[in-house]
Design an enzyme around this catalytic site. Structure first.
Site, PDB file in Angstrom:
ATOM      1  N   ASP A 146      16.215 -85.119  16.021  1.00 40.30           N
ATOM      2  CA  ASP A 146      15.554 -86.114  15.177  1.00 40.30           C
ATOM      3  C   ASP A 146      15.367 -85.652  13.739  1.00 40.30           C
ATOM      4  OD1 ASP A 146      15.054 -88.103  17.257  1.00 40.30           O
ATOM      5  OD2 ASP A 146      13.699 -86.624  18.105  1.00 40.30           O
TER       6      ASP A 146
ATOM      7  N   HIS B 216      11.599 -78.352  20.990  1.00 34.97           N
ATOM      8  CA  HIS B 216      12.229 -79.106  22.068  1.00 34.97           C
ATOM      9  C   HIS B 216      11.847 -78.488  23.397  1.00 34.97           C
ATOM     10  CE1 HIS B 216      15.425 -80.842  24.611  1.00 34.97           C
ATOM     11  NE2 HIS B 216      15.366 -81.843  23.765  1.00 34.97           N
TER      12      HIS B 216
END
Length: 470
Positions: A391, A332
């Site tokens: 996700d 991320h």
């Protein structure tokens, strides 16, 4: 392209593509030479400071003596830890998305009376005009739900008696309607897609104003309209954690950028939808689902750590998976040690996977989360901390709820509309200037050449090919 323009030959298409490639690539080295913040990122990977917000804070590290130091991730809505909101609603066994939407829009937690009024307003606003459903959705079906919802949101402009008024009162009215209506549009678009492209039955159910948003979504996409309270609250948790993620995430920044032009609400929100669809953004939840499916098909025992690691290495080397070299669901831009959204979803997935028959999928995801950081370091030389992102586990949660793959990203969108709306209102109230970053032109000056003196040269010079591709 050849399917769209059937009369154009392959050789003609090659000429067009070669001409395009010759003059439209910029070497990576040029970005460093001119000190360009590529992707609006600083050299250390942090985002370029482009604005201020009171809506949300995304925290994954702190700066100590100029160095980025990893820390557990925190997602803060209007000063309140998102995880505390989720845990508070779970402790009281109640739905929370409507409360989160109120908090993001208005800045404070609602009283019970305010929450009851807001929930009722949203429930009433879910209704769509009959002619809109027929003309905008049913007569123009799409294989992709995100594209259909984006087009339908633009279509709502024609059904608004005052679409271009950007006063706070009018934009708030439009925002509340879109928070309520986008999940409805998603459900209609899915049902029409089922009928036209999947050749399955289409189920259209009347809106039940007694349902919360999560209940309404499950009711609208299921043929029998049935769902359990547990299922609805699992989805409600997903919507709470997906509702907002700061002003710098791509779709929210796109919404704010378009808002800064002074355009209408429908155009601004459609921009956010288009951005969220991308596989590097909201579309990554589908990519994780497809990656796990591919692993199960190609690894004899995908829960065996050694076999899984061997296949992940192939994925990193672009020898397996979709050829991108990406392990979806890992890493991320901000979070380092942990993504608080992934922490919540992993816990919920661990609770419900065995109950609903998804133990193998959960073990595969756990393995990916555990193994991937070491593989990134060993084979890519990436030393920074890499954690699972939202996700990795969201697709599994949706699978547990029997939600079809094509609705994974649209469900993300159905929650994120709350955050987009809050940021649009904040941009209108506080932004003031049209966003206009600078791009440096690196092309060389040339003289105009008469058409008769020009030479056909379709070869792409290495000068235009990035060094990593030579």
């Amino acid at each position: 392209m050849s399917e769209f323009i059937s009369s154009v030959s392959d050789s003609d298409i090659k000429i067009l593509c070669d001409a395009l490639l010759k003059n439209n690539r910029i070497q990576k080295e040029a970005y460093s030479r001119f000190e360009v913040k590529r992707g609006l990122r600083n050299a250390d990977g942090t985002g370029v400071m482009a604005g201020l917000t009171r809506v949300c804070s995304v925290e994954g590290y702190y700066i100590d003596d100029g160095e980025r130091v990893p820390k557990p991730g925190r997602l803060v809505y209007r000063g309140i830890n998102m995880s505390d909101i989720v845990e508070g609603c779970k402790a009281e066994n109640r739905f929370g998305f409507e409360e989160v939407a109120w908090l993001l829009l208005f800045g404070d937690l609602p009283t019970q009376k305010q929450l009851d009024v807001f929930t009722n307003v949203l429930a009433q606003a879910r209704e769509l005009p009959d002619e809109f459903i027929e003309d905008i959705i049913m007569k123009a079906p799409s294989k992709n739900i995100m594209n259909k919802v984006g087009a339908a949101v633009l279509g709502l402009y024609a059904f608004d008696e005052n679409p271009d008024d950007t006063s706070v009162e009018n934009v708030l009215r439009q925002s509340i309607q879109l928070i309520a209506q986008i999940p409805t549009i998603m459900s209609y678009a899915y049902q029409v897609k089922r009928r036209v492209y999947d050749h399955k039955s289409m189920y259209i159910h009347q809106n039940n104003t007694k349902n919360t948003m999560a209940e309404s979504i499950l009711r609208s996409i299921r043929s029998d309209k049935k769902f359990t309270d547990e299922e609805a609250k699992i989805l409600d948790t997903c919507m709470m954690i997906h509702a907002e993620h700061g002003g710098g995430n791509n779709s929210t920044f796109a919404t704010r950028c378009v808002t800064s032009t002074g355009t209408d609400t429908y155009s601004a929100i459609a921009a956010g939808i288009g951005a969220l669809k991308g596989p590097k953004h909201g579309g990554a939840n589908v990519k994780v689902y497809e990656m796990v499916k591919d692993i199960k098909e190609n690894v004899k025992n995908p829960t065996d750590e050694g076999q899984l690691a061997d296949y992940l290495v192939k994925i990193l080397h672009k020898q397996a998976g979709d050829g991108s070299g990406l392990i979806y669901g890992m890493g991320h831009a901000v979070y380092t040690l942990s993504d608080p959204r992934a922490v919540i979803l992993k816990r919920d997935a661990g609770i419900y996977a065995a109950k609903y028959g998804y133990e193998e999928e959960y073990k595969i995801l756990e393995g990916i989360e555990r193994i991937s950081p070491e593989l990134f370091y060993k084979y890519k030389g990436i030393k920074k901390k890499i954690c699972a992102n939202v996700d990795l586990y969201s697709g599994l949660i949706y699978s547990i709820l029997k939600i079809p793959e094509e609705l994974f990203t649209p469900l993300f969108m159905s929650a994120r509309i709350a955050g987009w709306s809050a940021h649009r209102l904040e941009e209108i109230l506080s932004g003031g200037k049209i966003m206009r970053p600078a791009y440096k032109n690196v092309s060389l000056p040339r003289e105009f050449v008469p058409i008769g003196d020009r030479i056909d040269n379709h070869t792409v010079s290495s000068e235009y090919i990035p060094s990593e591709e030579r």
